[in-house]
Design an enzyme around this catalytic site. Sequence first.
Site, PDB file in Angstrom:
ATOM      1  N   CYS A 223      33.115 -86.654 -10.205  1.00  0.00           N
ATOM      2  CA  CYS A 223      34.220 -87.360  -9.541  1.00  0.00           C
ATOM      3  C   CYS A 223      35.395 -87.587 -10.482  1.00  0.00           C
ATOM      4  O   CYS A 223      36.551 -87.541 -10.077  1.00  0.00           O
ATOM      5  CB  CYS A 223      33.734 -88.706  -9.003  1.00  0.00           C
ATOM      6  SG  CYS A 223      32.710 -88.603  -7.525  1.00  0.00           S
ATOM      7  N   CYS A 244      30.806 -79.919 -37.789  1.00  0.00           N
ATOM      8  CA  CYS A 244      29.863 -80.599 -36.901  1.00  0.00           C
ATOM      9  C   CYS A 244      30.401 -81.980 -36.556  1.00  0.00           C
ATOM     10  O   CYS A 244      31.254 -82.523 -37.253  1.00  0.00           O
ATOM     11  CB  CYS A 244      28.480 -80.720 -37.550  1.00  0.00           C
ATOM     12  SG  CYS A 244      28.438 -81.792 -38.996  1.00  0.00           S
ATOM     13  N   CYS A 302      27.740 -84.644  -3.427  1.00  0.00           N
ATOM     14  CA  CYS A 302      28.323 -85.967  -3.657  1.00  0.00           C
ATOM     15  C   CYS A 302      29.087 -86.426  -2.420  1.00  0.00           C
ATOM     16  O   CYS A 302      28.955 -87.574  -1.983  1.00  0.00           O
ATOM     17  CB  CYS A 302      29.244 -85.940  -4.876  1.00  0.00           C
ATOM     18  SG  CYS A 302      30.112 -87.502  -5.186  1.00  0.00           S
TER      19      CYS A 302
END
Length: 397
Positions: A223, A244, A302
């Site tokens: 969303c 990293c 959804c």
Amino acid sequence: MTSVAELREQVRSLQDELAQLKGERGKTTTREKITKMSSEVVDSNPYSRLMALQRMGIVKEYEQIRQKSVAVVGVGGVGSVTADMLTRCGVGKLILFDYDKVELANMNRLFFTPDQAGLSKVEAAAKTLNYINPDVKIFTNNYNITTVESFEKFMNAIRTGGIDGSGAVDLVLSCVDNFEARMAINAACNELSLNWFESGVSENAVSGHIQFIQPGEKACFACAPPLVVAENIDEKTLKREGVCAASLPTTMGIVAGMLVQNTLKYLLKFGTVSDYLGYNALIDFFPKMGLKPNPTCDDRFCVLRQQEFAAKPKEETFEEVQQEEESPVHAENLYGIELVSETEVESAPTVPVATANTGLKLAFETPIQMEHSSAATDVIKNDDVSLDDLMAQMKAI
């Protein structure tokens, strides 16, 4: 050059050393399984301090946690500590998902130990967790859930991962470190209508968050997509060789603590579960907010769950229901403790302590408090002296 005979001798020596280490590991005492949680306060009861939550009125029935099944996806810096905490809390069933191996580079984090380097994270975690609490049923899944084949296996695992194997898991916890895996979990939970928590720690290791997602009721992960999706950036291009992300065990421990705390509140139905809870380590800030679902979400499941939720009859929320006055947890007042108003003046005792028949005497006498009058005439004496006379008196001094 080393001869074949010498190499064989070295291999034999290493095998003997490994067998010895396994034997010493096996001699380590492991407690017997406990069929029923007890609140008995003894040193040998691992659940006494957990059951105290029930005695103190925080939780109605703590032993219900043994009927709960939780899936933990990602057994890294946050996920391993999350699984550790849930195991110590006595959750009924844990299902672990990860395809990575333990590395020495992980030793700056919690849970794993150097001797586990090279082992798969789920297997290493399962051995440690079984040793911590043999009452917990632990299942491992060593595969990448983002592949097509493994995604179906993941869906089936959480669909049938209930405590008795017939229903779905009670909760899914996302502890992964990449967007692709989060979207896979989001898609699976939206399709199966499963509640889940998303969690994460920033790349600079000084912030993190957790988010509670109820399909159809609260915003799913699709969303409100993050920047890498909103700008159509390939996530893999953000990683550079030799670079990293930073990692602090403190931040990961705090985020894992927030995650497990809200997991317990959800499973045992006490307190308030946070929709979104963030953490900023630089200023010790914990922001909270609510997230509503997006009616135009790209995930069709959804949108379907939103329609189903909208069609349900509206129920009174917890805040709207007038709570009945609860009886005090401790009705007895053994020590005669009373609450006194801050503005109330304490009255002197009717019987002096020194004369009471208790064998006590005052170490010093309390000075009598002077009563102050608010009348100005008590402070300033009016002698009807003129200003010129006062000036003359001051010059004469």
